[in-house]
Design a protein around this motif. Structure first.
Motif, PDB file in Angstrom:
ATOM      1  N   LEU A 180       0.926  -1.089   0.142  1.00 58.26           N
ATOM      2  CA  LEU A 180       0.015   0.023  -0.083  1.00 58.26           C
ATOM      3  C   LEU A 180       0.821   1.138   0.221  1.00 58.26           C
ATOM      4  O   LEU A 180       1.896   1.455   0.938  1.00 58.26           O
ATOM      5  CB  LEU A 180      -0.947  -0.214   1.075  1.00 58.26           C
ATOM      6  N   ALA A 181       0.552   2.045  -0.878  1.00 60.48           N
ATOM      7  CA  ALA A 181       1.398   3.434  -1.076  1.00 60.48           C
ATOM      8  C   ALA A 181       0.313   4.463  -1.136  1.00 60.48           C
ATOM      9  O   ALA A 181      -0.359   4.638  -1.945  1.00 60.48           O
ATOM     10  CB  ALA A 181       2.451   3.431  -2.219  1.00 60.48           C
ATOM     11  N   VAL A 182       0.345   5.573  -0.124  1.00 60.48           N
ATOM     12  CA  VAL A 182      -0.419   6.727  -0.094  1.00 60.48           C
ATOM     13  C   VAL A 182       0.761   7.903  -0.087  1.00 60.48           C
ATOM     14  O   VAL A 182       1.383   7.985   0.807  1.00 60.48           O
ATOM     15  CB  VAL A 182      -1.272   6.715   0.856  1.00 60.48           C
ATOM     16  N   GLU A 183       0.347   8.858  -0.820  1.00 58.44           N
ATOM     17  CA  GLU A 183       1.228   9.910  -0.800  1.00 58.44           C
ATOM     18  C   GLU A 183       0.498  11.209  -1.062  1.00 58.44           C
ATOM     19  O   GLU A 183      -0.253  11.509  -2.087  1.00 58.44           O
ATOM     20  CB  GLU A 183       2.269   9.906  -2.164  1.00 58.44           C
ATOM     21  N   HIS A 184       1.046  12.410  -0.528  1.00 57.74           N
ATOM     22  CA  HIS A 184       0.977  13.881  -0.566  1.00 57.74           C
ATOM     23  C   HIS A 184      -0.488  14.268  -0.359  1.00 57.74           C
ATOM     24  O   HIS A 184      -0.779  15.394  -0.773  1.00 57.74           O
ATOM     25  CB  HIS A 184       1.353  14.111  -1.831  1.00 57.74           C
ATOM     26  N   THR A 185      -1.254  13.504   0.229  1.00 59.05           N
ATOM     27  CA  THR A 185      -2.592  13.919   0.850  1.00 59.05           C
ATOM     28  C   THR A 185      -2.624  15.220   1.769  1.00 59.05           C
ATOM     29  O   THR A 185      -1.636  15.149   2.482  1.00 59.05           O
ATOM     30  CB  THR A 185      -3.547  12.873   1.153  1.00 59.05           C
ATOM     31  N   THR A 186      -3.426  16.072   1.824  1.00 60.14           N
ATOM     32  CA  THR A 186      -3.305  17.189   2.686  1.00 60.14           C
ATOM     33  C   THR A 186      -3.779  16.943   4.055  1.00 60.14           C
ATOM     34  O   THR A 186      -3.656  17.861   4.946  1.00 60.14           O
ATOM     35  CB  THR A 186      -4.190  18.203   1.990  1.00 60.14           C
ATOM     36  N   SER A 239       0.422  24.149   9.511  1.00 61.21           N
ATOM     37  CA  SER A 239      -0.974  23.853  10.245  1.00 61.21           C
ATOM     38  C   SER A 239      -1.176  22.466  10.016  1.00 61.21           C
ATOM     39  O   SER A 239      -2.019  21.649  10.406  1.00 61.21           O
ATOM     40  CB  SER A 239      -2.080  24.651   9.231  1.00 61.21           C
ATOM     41  N   PHE A 240      -0.357  21.775   8.940  1.00 64.14           N
ATOM     42  CA  PHE A 240      -0.524  20.402   8.800  1.00 64.14           C
ATOM     43  C   PHE A 240       0.049  19.619  10.040  1.00 64.14           C
ATOM     44  O   PHE A 240      -0.730  18.608  10.647  1.00 64.14           O
ATOM     45  CB  PHE A 240       0.370  20.040   7.650  1.00 64.14           C
ATOM     46  N   ALA A 241       1.009  20.191  10.561  1.00 61.90           N
ATOM     47  CA  ALA A 241       1.549  19.552  11.851  1.00 61.90           C
ATOM     48  C   ALA A 241       0.720  20.027  13.200  1.00 61.90           C
ATOM     49  O   ALA A 241       0.430  19.181  13.891  1.00 61.90           O
ATOM     50  CB  ALA A 241       2.906  19.883  12.332  1.00 61.90           C
ATOM     51  N   PHE A 253       9.327  18.639   2.984  1.00 61.03           N
ATOM     52  CA  PHE A 253       8.540  19.807   3.034  1.00 61.03           C
ATOM     53  C   PHE A 253       9.340  20.772   2.448  1.00 61.03           C
ATOM     54  O   PHE A 253      10.154  21.572   2.846  1.00 61.03           O
ATOM     55  CB  PHE A 253       8.507  20.359   4.680  1.00 61.03           C
ATOM     56  N   ARG A 254       8.865  20.954   0.881  1.00 61.25           N
ATOM     57  CA  ARG A 254       9.686  21.846   0.153  1.00 61.25           C
ATOM     58  C   ARG A 254       9.456  23.487   0.570  1.00 61.25           C
ATOM     59  O   ARG A 254      10.429  24.470   0.311  1.00 61.25           O
ATOM     60  CB  ARG A 254       8.929  21.694  -1.362  1.00 61.25           C
ATOM     61  N   ASP A 255       8.206  23.693   0.838  1.00 60.70           N
ATOM     62  CA  ASP A 255       7.707  25.396   0.974  1.00 60.70           C
ATOM     63  C   ASP A 255       7.876  25.999   2.441  1.00 60.70           C
ATOM     64  O   ASP A 255       7.962  26.983   2.565  1.00 60.70           O
ATOM     65  CB  ASP A 255       6.337  25.522   0.325  1.00 60.70           C
ATOM     66  N   TYR A 256       7.640  25.062   3.458  1.00 63.63           N
ATOM     67  CA  TYR A 256       7.462  25.506   4.772  1.00 63.63           C
ATOM     68  C   TYR A 256       8.297  24.925   5.702  1.00 63.63           C
ATOM     69  O   TYR A 256       8.547  23.653   5.341  1.00 63.63           O
ATOM     70  CB  TYR A 256       6.129  25.580   5.318  1.00 63.63           C
ATOM     71  N   ASN A 257       8.899  25.114   6.660  1.00 65.44           N
ATOM     72  CA  ASN A 257       9.642  24.560   7.760  1.00 65.44           C
ATOM     73  C   ASN A 257       8.349  23.765   8.827  1.00 65.44           C
ATOM     74  O   ASN A 257       8.490  24.383   9.742  1.00 65.44           O
ATOM     75  CB  ASN A 257      10.708  25.397   8.483  1.00 65.44           C
ATOM     76  N   VAL A 258       8.312  22.537   8.449  1.00 64.11           N
ATOM     77  CA  VAL A 258       6.997  22.097   8.862  1.00 64.11           C
ATOM     78  C   VAL A 258       7.491  21.007   9.948  1.00 64.11           C
ATOM     79  O   VAL A 258       8.673  20.213   9.569  1.00 64.11           O
ATOM     80  CB  VAL A 258       5.947  21.567   7.989  1.00 64.11           C
TER      81      VAL A 258
END
Length: 300
Positions: free
Chosen positions: A171-177, A204-206, A233-238
């Motif tokens: 099972l692979a699941v990738e990049h959902t919000t 906000s994800f974290a 995390f390409r865009d923000y320091n999460v």
């Protein structure tokens, strides 16, 4: 194959087999590509690509998805002697288009379902429009890197309450919000799981404590073996607090769980339920961080 309506599976032992990985494009009203009705046993679905579409009218379903097996609250245990099977099923939200969306890629509400080789992908890149320049040419000069608000989908796999005795191998699941996988059914089994967290989210994800693999609090028995959660995390320091969450019960068994920081900023601070190490500096790219089994399962 663009669908005007969902394919309805209402007959025991029905088979849907895609030749050459047939791609089913979801209806524009948010309905799934395929609906398997509750209390329908022995269904086989194989060799299919499920693709999200742009929502053309107001969605009428509480939870949109690309494949819906059973109905929430139906208490359908399935049939252990004649289980349902998903084999070689891919799902994607984006890739060609960026204005597509759904809520969940696959939702399961019936029990005794077996899965073999499922890859559920929110696109991390999409096709460039005519004359469009790439937004991150240093990363990818052939495509547009997906940004916040594009290719929206909350979860890859959602296993609802009552979907007991579901087993998935590969099972692979990738990049959902939000949470990549949510598991609410009892006696679930997963052997090999790969999950890369989304590139484009902010802190906000974290803060919402979304993770790569979530077993909810009511589950008493669950087993997962060979689980990898990766960050880039390409865009923000999460800074995500942990990679995997499960209730601290004796019936929960987690084996060979690890996280990896692939590149860029941020990190997954621990492996399972706050246990296990995480990266401490920018030089630890590609290094697996593992959780000792006694801290990953049960009351440990």
């Amino acid at each position: 194959y663009p669908l005007a309506k969902s394919l309805q599976v209402e007959t025991d032992n029905q088979v849907i087999l895609g030749l050459g990985y047939a791609t089913l494009l979801a209806p524009g009203d948010g309905s799934p590509c395929i609906i398997v009705h509750s209390w329908v046993h022995g269904v086989r679905i194989a060799g299919i690509m499920l693709e999200a579409s742009a929502l053309m009218v107001a969605a009428t379903r509480k939870m949109r998805s690309l494949l819906e097996w059973g109905t929430s609250g139906s208490d359908d245990p399935g049939d252990e002697r004649n289980p349902g099977v998903l084999t070689d099923i891919y799902a994607r939200v984006g890739g060609i288009y960026r204005d597509v969306s759904t809520d969940v890629m696959i939702q399961l509400h019936s029990g005794n379902i077996y899965g073999d080789n499922l890859w559920l992908w929110r696109a991390d890149h999409v096709q460039l429009r005519l004359g469009e320049e790439p937004n991150f040419p240093d990363i990818n000069f052939k495509y547009r890197e997906t940004e916040r608000g594009e290719c929206m989908v909350k979860n890859g796999l959602f296993v609802g309450e009552g979907a007991n005795n579901v087993t998935i191998v590969g099972l692979a699941v990738e990049h959902t919000t939000e949470d990549q996988t949510v598991w609410m059914g009892d006696n679930g089994r997963v052997y090999f799981y790969q999950s890369e967290l989304p590139y484009d989210v902010n802190q906000s994800f974290a803060d919402n404590q979304f993770v790569g693999y979530k077993v909810t609090s009511k589950v008493d028995n669950h087993k997962a073996v060979g689980v990898g959660i990766y960050s880039n995390f390409r865009d923000y320091n999460v800074s995500v607090w942990t990679g995997v969450v499960h209730p601290p019960k004796d019936g929960i068994e987690m084996k060979n769980i690890f996280t990896v920081k692939l590149a860029n900023d941020g990190k997954i601070s621990s492996v399972v339920n706050g246990h296990g190490p995480g990266p401490t500096n920018d030089n630890q790219f590609g290094q697996p961080f593992r959780c000792r089994d006694e801290l990953c399962s049960g009351e440990g």
